[in-house]
Design a protein around this motif. Sequence first.
Motif, PDB file in Angstrom:
ATOM      1  N   TYR A   1       5.682  -1.269 -12.401  1.00  0.00           N
ATOM      2  CA  TYR A   1       6.554  -0.690 -11.387  1.00  0.00           C
ATOM      3  C   TYR A   1       6.887  -1.617 -10.226  1.00  0.00           C
ATOM      4  N   ALA A   2       6.019  -2.554  -9.911  1.00  0.00           N
ATOM      5  CA  ALA A   2       6.268  -3.490  -8.815  1.00  0.00           C
ATOM      6  C   ALA A   2       5.594  -4.818  -9.146  1.00  0.00           C
ATOM      7  N   PRO A   3       6.118  -5.542 -10.143  1.00  0.00           N
ATOM      8  CA  PRO A   3       5.449  -6.768 -10.600  1.00  0.00           C
ATOM      9  C   PRO A   3       5.311  -7.841  -9.525  1.00  0.00           C
ATOM     10  N   LYS A   4       6.310  -8.010  -8.673  1.00  0.00           N
ATOM     11  CA  LYS A   4       6.227  -9.028  -7.635  1.00  0.00           C
ATOM     12  C   LYS A   4       5.066  -8.727  -6.680  1.00  0.00           C
ATOM     13  N   ALA A   5       4.962  -7.493  -6.238  1.00  0.00           N
ATOM     14  CA  ALA A   5       3.880  -7.094  -5.336  1.00  0.00           C
ATOM     15  C   ALA A   5       2.528  -7.253  -6.021  1.00  0.00           C
ATOM     16  N   ALA A   6       2.458  -6.927  -7.297  1.00  0.00           N
ATOM     17  CA  ALA A   6       1.203  -7.043  -8.045  1.00  0.00           C
ATOM     18  C   ALA A   6       0.772  -8.501  -8.180  1.00  0.00           C
ATOM     19  N   ILE A   7       1.711  -9.377  -8.455  1.00  0.00           N
ATOM     20  CA  ILE A   7       1.383 -10.795  -8.611  1.00  0.00           C
ATOM     21  C   ILE A   7       0.922 -11.389  -7.280  1.00  0.00           C
ATOM     22  N   ILE A   8       1.622 -11.063  -6.209  1.00  0.00           N
ATOM     23  CA  ILE A   8       1.227 -11.575  -4.887  1.00  0.00           C
ATOM     24  C   ILE A   8      -0.154 -11.043  -4.511  1.00  0.00           C
ATOM     25  N   HIS A   9      -0.399  -9.762  -4.739  1.00  0.00           N
ATOM     26  CA  HIS A   9      -1.701  -9.171  -4.414  1.00  0.00           C
ATOM     27  C   HIS A   9      -2.809  -9.821  -5.245  1.00  0.00           C
ATOM     28  N   THR A  10      -2.566 -10.036  -6.519  1.00  0.00           N
ATOM     29  CA  THR A  10      -3.557 -10.673  -7.385  1.00  0.00           C
ATOM     30  C   THR A  10      -3.829 -12.100  -6.928  1.00  0.00           C
ATOM     31  N   TYR A  11      -2.791 -12.803  -6.528  1.00  0.00           N
ATOM     32  CA  TYR A  11      -2.961 -14.170  -6.025  1.00  0.00           C
ATOM     33  C   TYR A  11      -3.903 -14.184  -4.827  1.00  0.00           C
ATOM     34  N   TYR A  12      -3.665 -13.301  -3.866  1.00  0.00           N
ATOM     35  CA  TYR A  12      -4.515 -13.280  -2.677  1.00  0.00           C
ATOM     36  C   TYR A  12      -5.916 -12.757  -2.978  1.00  0.00           C
ATOM     37  N   MET A  13      -6.043 -11.927  -3.999  1.00  0.00           N
ATOM     38  CA  MET A  13      -7.359 -11.423  -4.365  1.00  0.00           C
ATOM     39  C   MET A  13      -8.197 -12.536  -4.990  1.00  0.00           C
ATOM     40  N   LEU A  14      -7.555 -13.399  -5.767  1.00  0.00           N
ATOM     41  CA  LEU A  14      -8.276 -14.483  -6.428  1.00  0.00           C
ATOM     42  C   LEU A  14      -8.470 -15.697  -5.521  1.00  0.00           C
ATOM     43  N   LYS A  15      -7.616 -15.808  -4.520  1.00  0.00           N
ATOM     44  CA  LYS A  15      -7.704 -16.934  -3.588  1.00  0.00           C
ATOM     45  C   LYS A  15      -8.918 -16.751  -2.683  1.00  0.00           C
TER      46      LYS A  15
ATOM     47  N   VAL B   1       0.836  -1.199   0.000  1.00  0.00           N
ATOM     48  CA  VAL B   1       0.000   0.000   0.000  1.00  0.00           C
ATOM     49  C   VAL B   1       0.876   1.258   0.000  1.00  0.00           C
ATOM     50  N   ARG B   2       1.992   1.225   0.710  1.00  0.00           N
ATOM     51  CA  ARG B   2       2.906   2.378   0.681  1.00  0.00           C
ATOM     52  C   ARG B   2       3.497   2.572  -0.719  1.00  0.00           C
ATOM     53  N   LYS B   3       3.875   1.470  -1.376  1.00  0.00           N
ATOM     54  CA  LYS B   3       4.395   1.564  -2.751  1.00  0.00           C
ATOM     55  C   LYS B   3       3.350   2.175  -3.671  1.00  0.00           C
ATOM     56  N   MET B   4       2.111   1.742  -3.499  1.00  0.00           N
ATOM     57  CA  MET B   4       1.046   2.241  -4.364  1.00  0.00           C
ATOM     58  C   MET B   4       0.820   3.737  -4.154  1.00  0.00           C
ATOM     59  N   ILE B   5       0.827   4.169  -2.921  1.00  0.00           N
ATOM     60  CA  ILE B   5       0.625   5.594  -2.633  1.00  0.00           C
ATOM     61  C   ILE B   5       1.811   6.409  -3.127  1.00  0.00           C
ATOM     62  N   GLU B   6       3.027   5.903  -2.940  1.00  0.00           N
ATOM     63  CA  GLU B   6       4.223   6.597  -3.439  1.00  0.00           C
ATOM     64  C   GLU B   6       4.184   6.711  -4.957  1.00  0.00           C
ATOM     65  N   LEU B   7       3.805   5.645  -5.627  1.00  0.00           N
ATOM     66  CA  LEU B   7       3.704   5.656  -7.086  1.00  0.00           C
ATOM     67  C   LEU B   7       2.675   6.686  -7.548  1.00  0.00           C
ATOM     68  N   TYR B   8       1.544   6.714  -6.869  1.00  0.00           N
ATOM     69  CA  TYR B   8       0.492   7.680  -7.200  1.00  0.00           C
ATOM     70  C   TYR B   8       1.011   9.109  -7.059  1.00  0.00           C
TER      71      TYR B   8
ATOM     72  N   THR C   1      -3.423   3.332  -9.546  1.00  0.00           N
ATOM     73  CA  THR C   1      -2.166   2.606  -9.405  1.00  0.00           C
ATOM     74  C   THR C   1      -2.266   1.138  -9.797  1.00  0.00           C
ATOM     75  N   GLY C   2      -3.403   0.519  -9.518  1.00  0.00           N
ATOM     76  CA  GLY C   2      -3.569  -0.913  -9.749  1.00  0.00           C
ATOM     77  C   GLY C   2      -3.066  -1.412 -11.096  1.00  0.00           C
ATOM     78  N   PRO C   3      -3.531  -0.831 -12.198  1.00  0.00           N
ATOM     79  CA  PRO C   3      -3.075  -1.306 -13.514  1.00  0.00           C
ATOM     80  C   PRO C   3      -1.581  -1.066 -13.771  1.00  0.00           C
ATOM     81  N   ARG C   4      -0.982  -0.128 -13.072  1.00  0.00           N
ATOM     82  CA  ARG C   4       0.425   0.201 -13.305  1.00  0.00           C
ATOM     83  C   ARG C   4       1.385  -0.611 -12.428  1.00  0.00           C
ATOM     84  N   MET C   5       0.853  -1.329 -11.464  1.00  0.00           N
ATOM     85  CA  MET C   5       1.711  -2.082 -10.550  1.00  0.00           C
ATOM     86  C   MET C   5       2.505  -3.174 -11.268  1.00  0.00           C
ATOM     87  N   MET C   6       1.962  -3.759 -12.320  1.00  0.00           N
ATOM     88  CA  MET C   6       2.702  -4.793 -13.057  1.00  0.00           C
ATOM     89  C   MET C   6       3.968  -4.232 -13.694  1.00  0.00           C
TER      90      MET C   6
END
Length: 100
Positions: A85-99, A11-18, A78-83
Amino acid sequence: MSKIEREKQTVRKMIELYCRHHLHQETMTEEYQHLADYACQRLDHCRFGEKKTVCKRCPIHCYAPQEREAIRKVMRWTGPRMMIYAPKAAIIHTYYMLKR
């Protein structure tokens, strides 16, 4: 690293990116620093702890209305741009969102 700590970092990465790309600020403004601190505080006090889902899928919405709208605005941009700027965080977040 615990799930809560990982979510705080994300969440901090996302806010910083924004702030960096949308507001053209290298550092978070006071408003967005407050939002990041608020989000981390909410994560610290999450009643589900390490078993929590992503906040979007949570049955309990613990954010105050003003902060909830602000975080939605950040996440929407930020969501669409995470892949990029921070692909690892985006993949982990997507995994938990779909789980479930």
